[in-house]
Design a protein around this motif. Sequence first.
Motif, PDB file in Angstrom:
ATOM      1  N   PRO A 128       0.825  -1.215   0.000  1.00 15.52           N
ATOM      2  CA  PRO A 128       0.000   0.000   0.000  1.00 15.52           C
ATOM      3  C   PRO A 128       0.855   1.260   0.000  1.00 15.52           C
ATOM      4  N   ILE A 129       0.517   2.180  -0.863  1.00 10.65           N
ATOM      5  CA  ILE A 129       1.169   3.501  -0.899  1.00 10.65           C
ATOM      6  C   ILE A 129       0.059   4.537  -0.822  1.00 10.65           C
ATOM      7  N   ILE A 130       0.153   5.454   0.148  1.00  5.98           N
ATOM      8  CA  ILE A 130      -0.879   6.464   0.326  1.00  5.98           C
ATOM      9  C   ILE A 130      -0.250   7.854   0.290  1.00  5.98           C
ATOM     10  N   SER A 131      -1.076   8.854   0.050  1.00 11.24           N
ATOM     11  CA  SER A 131      -0.611  10.232   0.078  1.00 11.24           C
ATOM     12  C   SER A 131      -1.338  11.060   1.132  1.00 11.24           C
ATOM     13  N   ASP A 177      -6.280   7.582   4.281  1.00  7.19           N
ATOM     14  CA  ASP A 177      -6.424   6.503   3.301  1.00  7.19           C
ATOM     15  C   ASP A 177      -5.951   5.143   3.810  1.00  7.19           C
ATOM     16  N   PHE A 178      -5.408   5.102   5.039  1.00  6.41           N
ATOM     17  CA  PHE A 178      -4.969   3.811   5.585  1.00  6.41           C
ATOM     18  C   PHE A 178      -5.747   3.481   6.849  1.00  6.41           C
ATOM     19  N   SER A 185      -4.243  17.517   7.112  1.00  8.05           N
ATOM     20  CA  SER A 185      -4.121  16.985   5.756  1.00  8.05           C
ATOM     21  C   SER A 185      -4.821  17.870   4.729  1.00  8.05           C
ATOM     22  N   LYS A 186      -5.977  18.443   5.135  1.00  7.88           N
ATOM     23  CA  LYS A 186      -6.803  19.201   4.197  1.00  7.88           C
ATOM     24  C   LYS A 186      -6.625  20.714   4.308  1.00  7.88           C
ATOM     25  N   GLY A 187      -5.876  21.167   5.305  1.00  9.38           N
ATOM     26  CA  GLY A 187      -5.624  22.595   5.430  1.00  9.38           C
ATOM     27  C   GLY A 187      -6.698  23.386   6.156  1.00  9.38           C
ATOM     28  N   TYR A 188      -7.436  22.731   7.078  1.00  8.75           N
ATOM     29  CA  TYR A 188      -8.467  23.418   7.850  1.00  8.75           C
ATOM     30  C   TYR A 188      -7.945  23.792   9.234  1.00  8.75           C
TER      31      TYR A 188
END
Length: 334
Positions: free
Chosen positions: A2-5, A9-10, A82-85
């Motif tokens: 598995p590769i996530i960014s 996602d994990f 992760s999303k910048g909030y």
Amino acid sequence: MPIISEPQDFHQDDLFVDLEGTFGRRLYLKCEGFNFAGSIKLKAAREMIEAAERSGALRPGTILVESSSGNLGVALSILAASKGYEFLCVTDARCNLATKRLIETLGSRTHTIVEPDADGGFLGARLRYVRELCESDDRYLWLNQYANPANWKAHYRWTAPAIARNFPDLDVLFLGAGTTGTLMGCARYFKEHHPGVTVVAIDAVGSVTFGSPALPRMIPGLGTGVRPPLLDVSYVDHVVHVPEIDTIRACHRLARKGFLFGGSTGTVVSGAMRWLAEFAPGGDPTTVAIAPDLGERYLDSVYQRGWVEEIYGPEALDLDHEETVTMLQSMGSA
């Protein structure tokens, strides 16, 4: 491989521990702590944020705010980073220091309520603070895990199907009751798709969720001082209330076998063993319980001898007594 960014996602969704060697009854414990948030709350956080994005409620300049005893706060902090909030976690004095530090390390802020409300306890005080904050500043968006349907939908979508996939012959499902998101999502799924499964809710003594009187509680996670709007008792077959001293003992017995789980897991496991002793003393049903997180964040509370003895007395760590009780229960079911 598995590769996530992105961290959300994990999630390891198919890991179960057989507790027969520890408690004398076969119980498969679904481990939800193996993700970057360290708990099952990553699923609810992801579902609630994505629902808010789709609806347009979450937009540039919005500041997320949520009441949390800890784990959801960490999960939302990870997603906010992760999303910048921006994110403000409103917690209380029972939240452990390691959790608050983790939230702040991830770039979010915390506000700690130090005095409970006379009616509603710490949760009531947290909710009041959040409401007042949102009324005073329209930049704040309260996701409201206690009433947000995305909370239970996350477990209807991910948690329950994973259990059904691994245990097609499941007889009994034990679910802890906090916000009741996990409880309601899994209970709805099984009542609709596998109605023969018995759903047992595990709550803490002192919680008002199922109508019991409010009493002081020191272990965060399960139980509430205000009945969660998400709860629909028609999906629940049985309810078991667990004293916190039994939560402590279950956690320490698991630790003696090398499994370090959080307080909610100790409550659920203790309640499951109590239910099995009463309702299936001579049987061997296929049973699953959910472990919401791991135990590292509880090293200064549940696993700290001084803290335990000060609150519950030295008998809380008398595991030889607890092992004797479990052995007798096991003999009675043989």
